[in-house]
Structure formats: C-alpha cells, structure tokens
Design a protein around this motif. Sequence first.
Motif, mmCIF file in Angstrom:
data_model
loop_
_atom_site.group_PDB
_atom_site.id
_atom_site.type_symbol
_atom_site.label_atom_id
_atom_site.label_comp_id
_atom_site.label_asym_id
_atom_site.label_seq_id
_atom_site.Cartn_x
_atom_site.Cartn_y
_atom_site.Cartn_z
ATOM 1 N N ILE A 41 52.832 -17.533 -1.127
ATOM 2 C CA ILE A 41 51.692 -18.051 -0.367
ATOM 3 C C ILE A 41 51.884 -19.539 -0.098
ATOM 4 N N THR A 42 51.673 -19.954 1.118
ATOM 5 C CA THR A 42 51.808 -21.370 1.456
ATOM 6 C C THR A 42 50.532 -22.122 1.088
ATOM 7 N N GLU A 43 50.673 -23.415 0.922
ATOM 8 C CA GLU A 43 49.497 -24.243 0.642
ATOM 9 C C GLU A 43 48.492 -24.144 1.780
ATOM 10 N N THR A 44 48.987 -24.136 3.015
ATOM 11 C CA THR A 44 48.104 -24.053 4.185
ATOM 12 C C THR A 44 47.289 -22.771 4.158
ATOM 13 N N ASN A 45 47.955 -21.666 3.842
ATOM 14 C CA ASN A 45 47.254 -20.386 3.793
ATOM 15 C C ASN A 45 46.191 -20.383 2.704
ATOM 16 N N PHE A 46 46.540 -20.887 1.530
ATOM 17 C CA PHE A 46 45.575 -20.935 0.431
ATOM 18 C C PHE A 46 44.363 -21.782 0.809
ATOM 19 N N LEU A 47 44.621 -22.947 1.388
ATOM 20 C CA LEU A 47 43.536 -23.852 1.749
ATOM 21 C C LEU A 47 42.615 -23.237 2.803
ATOM 22 N N GLN A 48 43.195 -22.511 3.755
ATOM 23 C CA GLN A 48 42.384 -21.878 4.793
ATOM 24 C C GLN A 48 41.446 -20.832 4.200
ATOM 25 N N VAL A 49 41.984 -20.006 3.308
ATOM 26 C CA VAL A 49 41.156 -18.977 2.671
ATOM 27 C C VAL A 49 40.087 -19.624 1.790
ATOM 28 N N TYR A 50 40.506 -20.624 1.020
ATOM 29 C CA TYR A 50 39.565 -21.313 0.136
ATOM 30 C C TYR A 50 38.417 -21.934 0.929
ATOM 31 N N GLU A 51 38.740 -22.619 2.012
ATOM 32 C CA GLU A 51 37.710 -23.297 2.801
ATOM 33 C C GLU A 51 36.721 -22.303 3.395
ATOM 34 N N THR A 52 37.195 -21.125 3.753
ATOM 35 C CA THR A 52 36.301 -20.106 4.300
ATOM 36 C C THR A 52 35.244 -19.712 3.274
ATOM 37 N N TYR A 53 35.690 -19.446 2.055
ATOM 38 C CA TYR A 53 34.732 -19.078 1.002
ATOM 39 C C TYR A 53 33.882 -20.268 0.576
ATOM 40 N N THR A 77 38.908 -16.579 -3.464
ATOM 41 C CA THR A 77 40.200 -16.883 -2.847
ATOM 42 C C THR A 77 41.338 -16.209 -3.598
ATOM 43 N N LEU A 78 41.333 -16.333 -4.921
ATOM 44 C CA LEU A 78 42.389 -15.727 -5.730
ATOM 45 C C LEU A 78 42.371 -14.206 -5.622
ATOM 46 N N ALA A 79 41.178 -13.629 -5.543
ATOM 47 C CA ALA A 79 41.076 -12.177 -5.411
ATOM 48 C C ALA A 79 41.646 -11.709 -4.073
ATOM 49 N N GLU A 80 41.297 -12.420 -3.008
ATOM 50 C CA GLU A 80 41.803 -12.029 -1.684
ATOM 51 C C GLU A 80 43.321 -12.149 -1.611
ATOM 52 N N LEU A 81 43.863 -13.171 -2.251
ATOM 53 C CA LEU A 81 45.307 -13.398 -2.203
ATOM 54 C C LEU A 81 46.045 -12.686 -3.337
#
Length: 231
Positions: A41-53, A77-81
């Motif tokens: 998982i990239t940092e960008t992807n993690f941040l995008q998911v995190y910001e949504t929640y 975020t962790l659950a989705e990823l």
Amino acid sequence: MYYEAIIFDLDNTLLNFELCERQAILGTLETCAISLDLHGITETNFLQVYETYSSQYWRQRNVFTPNELIKMSYESTLAELNIKTEKISHLGQIFWQIFNHSSFMEPNVYEVLTVLARSYRLAVISNGLVSAQLPRMQAAGIDHFFEEVVVSEAIGFAKPSPEIFNHALSKLDLTPAQVLYVGDSLNHDYAGATQVNMDFCYYNRKNQNLSQEVQPKFIINKLLKLLELVK
C-alpha cells in the motif's frame, strides 16, 4: 489603511495543517511498526482512505472525543486495507502526541511575524483544540509573537460565529475598524470577519478563483505580500 492589530487564522495560514496531519498519520503507523510496504500500500493510498473516514467521523465531534475519532478513523482505514495490528487502542493517543508537537509552517511565517510585531499588536483566532493549537505554536517557535490566542474549544464558539471574533476584540479592547483579519478560509474566516465588519485579507494559498460575491478587502497568495499592504 491604519490598523492597531492584525489577527491571524492558524491552520493553513500560519501553520501548514496538511503537513502536520500527514506527519501525525504516518508517524503513528511507524511508531506502531505498521509497514505499508509489507501490505503493498502506498502512503498516498493510505492517506486518501484515511481522510475519507476522518472527514466522516469528525462530523460527530460533539459525540466522540478527539482520541475516539482518530481511533475510529484508523480502525476503518486499516479494516478496508486489510491491515491488522494489536496496537489499535493506542493509535489515537500516539497520533495526538505527534500532531500536537508538529511545527510545519507556511512559507516566510517567521519573517512576516517578526516585521509585523514591530508595528502591530498580533493575535490568533483558531477553530480547534487548546491541547493541539497552543503546543503546535510553541513547537513552531511563534507563540511569543501573539498577545492573545483565542481557540474555539476554550470559549464555546467557532468561526464563522461572530461571538469568537467579538471575544477576540474584547480581549484586545479594540473595535473591528482597528483590526485586519488574515485567513485562508472563505467559509470560516471571511464569513466571520464580514459579520463583524472587520477588514479581511484572504490568504489565497492555492490560487483559487473567487466568485463575484466574494470581495475581501485584500487578496494575497504569499504571506510576504502582507508586508506590502500594511507597511
């Protein structure tokens, strides 16, 4: 135009909120030994998911504590990823420890404040938590510039409510005509300053196009240009 005081917004006017938050989000993962690379998982992807929640949960800030909101954001975020960790209960606490001492500033902040402090009384009006805003100003080394720091949590009113602007004016014992307010948010800063008839300088840090209905007294895209307006 002569002013007695200049009042600043804090986040994304003096401090770069996005960089402070990014440091805290990713720093928390590092502290808890959660490797994004191992999960592909990239940092960008993690941040995008995190910001949504995070944006969803923070709408419930009147129901949950800040620690709970951060923990919920990480959990979702962790659950989705599909990332598992045994340290989920500590994530909120670790986040705030990092965030509350982050000190990323907008360009030339220290220089601008140094010059302005020679001629003007300076203050801050900020929406946020006292436990976060004041330590971050201290970490950035700018707290000593300000005569008053008004934080929404402390007084029970948040921008754009006129009450928080009037509270700051009362603390300074000044009228709206004696003050220039500088901020980056049209919804919070411009709307609030306009309600109390305070001149507003829009820090258009991302060079956004404005509608004709929006008419700040001044518009700048670099804080250094503020010195040209009020010298």
